[in-house]
Design a protein around this motif. Sequence first.
Motif, short mmCIF file in Angstrom:
data_model
loop_
_atom_site.label_atom_id
_atom_site.label_comp_id
_atom_site.label_asym_id
_atom_site.label_seq_id
_atom_site.Cartn_x
_atom_site.Cartn_y
_atom_site.Cartn_z
N SER A 27 -25.40 -51.94 21.84
CA SER A 27 -25.95 -51.14 20.74
C SER A 27 -25.83 -49.65 21.01
O SER A 27 -25.67 -48.86 20.05
CB SER A 27 -27.42 -51.51 20.51
OG SER A 27 -28.19 -51.24 21.66
N TYR A 31 -24.07 -47.30 18.31
CA TYR A 31 -24.80 -46.15 17.77
C TYR A 31 -23.99 -44.87 17.91
O TYR A 31 -23.92 -44.06 16.97
CB TYR A 31 -26.14 -46.01 18.49
CG TYR A 31 -26.90 -44.76 18.12
CD1 TYR A 31 -27.50 -44.64 16.86
CD2 TYR A 31 -27.01 -43.69 19.00
CE1 TYR A 31 -28.19 -43.49 16.50
CE2 TYR A 31 -27.70 -42.54 18.66
CZ TYR A 31 -28.29 -42.44 17.41
OH TYR A 31 -28.96 -41.30 17.06
N THR A 122 -31.69 -53.35 21.22
CA THR A 122 -31.03 -52.35 20.37
C THR A 122 -31.82 -51.06 20.34
O THR A 122 -31.25 -49.96 20.48
CB THR A 122 -30.86 -52.89 18.94
OG1 THR A 122 -30.04 -54.06 18.98
CG2 THR A 122 -30.23 -51.85 18.04
N ILE A 126 -30.43 -47.48 21.70
CA ILE A 126 -30.39 -46.26 20.89
C ILE A 126 -31.14 -45.14 21.60
O ILE A 126 -30.68 -43.98 21.61
CB ILE A 126 -31.00 -46.53 19.50
CG1 ILE A 126 -30.09 -47.49 18.71
CG2 ILE A 126 -31.20 -45.24 18.72
CD1 ILE A 126 -30.69 -47.94 17.39
N ARG A 133 -25.29 -38.13 22.26
CA ARG A 133 -24.63 -38.03 20.96
C ARG A 133 -23.59 -36.92 20.92
O ARG A 133 -22.44 -37.15 20.52
CB ARG A 133 -25.67 -37.81 19.86
CG ARG A 133 -26.53 -39.01 19.55
CD ARG A 133 -27.57 -38.68 18.50
NE ARG A 133 -28.46 -37.62 18.99
CZ ARG A 133 -29.45 -37.09 18.27
NH1 ARG A 133 -29.66 -37.50 17.04
NH2 ARG A 133 -30.23 -36.15 18.78
N PRO A 159 -27.12 -43.78 11.37
CA PRO A 159 -26.43 -44.41 12.51
C PRO A 159 -27.29 -45.44 13.25
O PRO A 159 -26.78 -46.47 13.69
CB PRO A 159 -26.09 -43.22 13.42
CG PRO A 159 -26.01 -42.05 12.50
CD PRO A 159 -27.07 -42.31 11.47
N ALA A 160 -28.58 -45.16 13.36
CA ALA A 160 -29.47 -46.12 14.03
C ALA A 160 -29.57 -47.42 13.24
O ALA A 160 -29.58 -48.52 13.82
CB ALA A 160 -30.85 -45.51 14.22
N ALA A 163 -26.39 -49.33 13.77
CA ALA A 163 -26.39 -49.94 15.11
C ALA A 163 -27.25 -51.19 15.13
O ALA A 163 -26.88 -52.21 15.71
CB ALA A 163 -26.87 -48.94 16.15
#
Length: 465
Positions: A27, A31, A122, A126, A133, A159-160, A163
């Motif tokens: 994940s 992400y 997940t 993240i 990032r 994006p989260a 993911a």
Amino acid sequence: MIRLALAELRIDVRLWIGPLLVASVASAFVYLAAVYWWTLGTPSGAALIESFGSTVDEARAGSYVVYVSTAIPAIAVLGSTSAATIAAFATRIARWRLAGATPRQVRAVVTVQVLIVNTIGTLLGIAIALPLRQAAVDLLVRMVTRGDYTIPADNSLAPALVALAGSTLVCYLASFAPACRAARIPAVHAVRDSVEASKTMPVSRWIVAGILVFVLIQQVIVTVFATQTLGADSGVESAAATLALTLGVMMIATIGALAPVLVPALIRLWTAIVPSRFVPSWFIARHSAIEHPRQASTAVMPISIGIALYGILFGIIATWQNALRAAGLGGELNTIDTYVMLTPAAVIAVTGSVASILLTTRARTRQYALIRTAGAPPRTIVSIALAEAVSYSITAIGLGLAVAYASVLTAAGLLTATGLPATPLIDFRQMLLLAGIGIIAVLASLLVPALVAIRGNPRDTVALS
């Protein structure tokens, strides 16, 4: 069903550490790829990409590379760790059947458990990826522009959510087959000891292995004939590299299918060089690896596959680059794409190997405690763990190197057929870096139960169920 799934998760959280680790790692990469995707959609991102004569859709191809290179190994590794986890508490599942649970209910409970673990993993992945990032966006932008440019990373929630949705889909696909197998566990399993059912592979796996062997033979024939047909046409070098890469991947797939038979046989073969009567700890470690083929193959193959992939791709690039220089042709081959494609697969592979070993922590602790009650001193217990780690690591490195060298040797032969003076080169830096990380992870995973057995009361440890 949800209440039962949560209750069973709380009883023994350690069994789910493996799937949790794999879900977290997968994940995190998904992400970062989603952040890059959304960043390119911002005004500053679109303006930079368009200034190079490209489009946002073309630049987003980097995200597809990360998605694919993450999803494929994640499904394979998560499936194997989920299956191993389910097998580890097969007796408990059989008790559900004794209590009246239907196969559909068992399948539902197992699926819910896997999805809960995936959701937690997940969110953890993240959280780990948040500080990375900007670095990930810069790397992927550099892959597209071939320059050092910076676009502020997207900070939205989208994006989260991507993911979470992508990780959940991968997790469900990976856990579908293990959940179905769990539903078929008979109730009688609850009243007998759980042992490794067979030292050989099931018929279905033999069939898959046979198909892969046949395809591999066909690929070898095609590659041999290609050395006679490749000419000095423009762009034919890329076809030669592709053929060598395909051959290497087919070798990896075939070895992976035969791993439960092949890995113990290799360990038995090369570990015989050390006389067991002179080193008792080596004998015990060797016997443990040979007598548990599924355990040995799941510990060795992920690292071996990672080493082989790194060796194949970077070896082909090094061989090709050296051939171009020897022929007086300029230009540097791009390696950023290779890093982007291989890094998720390599990290997930090493994580899968560690996860498979962690699943056996309780059984290993109990085994070490039994050896300690027989009179073995603490240093012998530690030596057994070290010896088993060495046997796994050397086998993984040997397999990975053999596949990589065969593929690179093929690449050199094909490039020579195109008119380039190629000699096979192996980029050991990339392979040894991955091998070192894998060895450290495996060693740490094996030392934990050994230290627990040494520090605890052996009678209490042996009494563990």
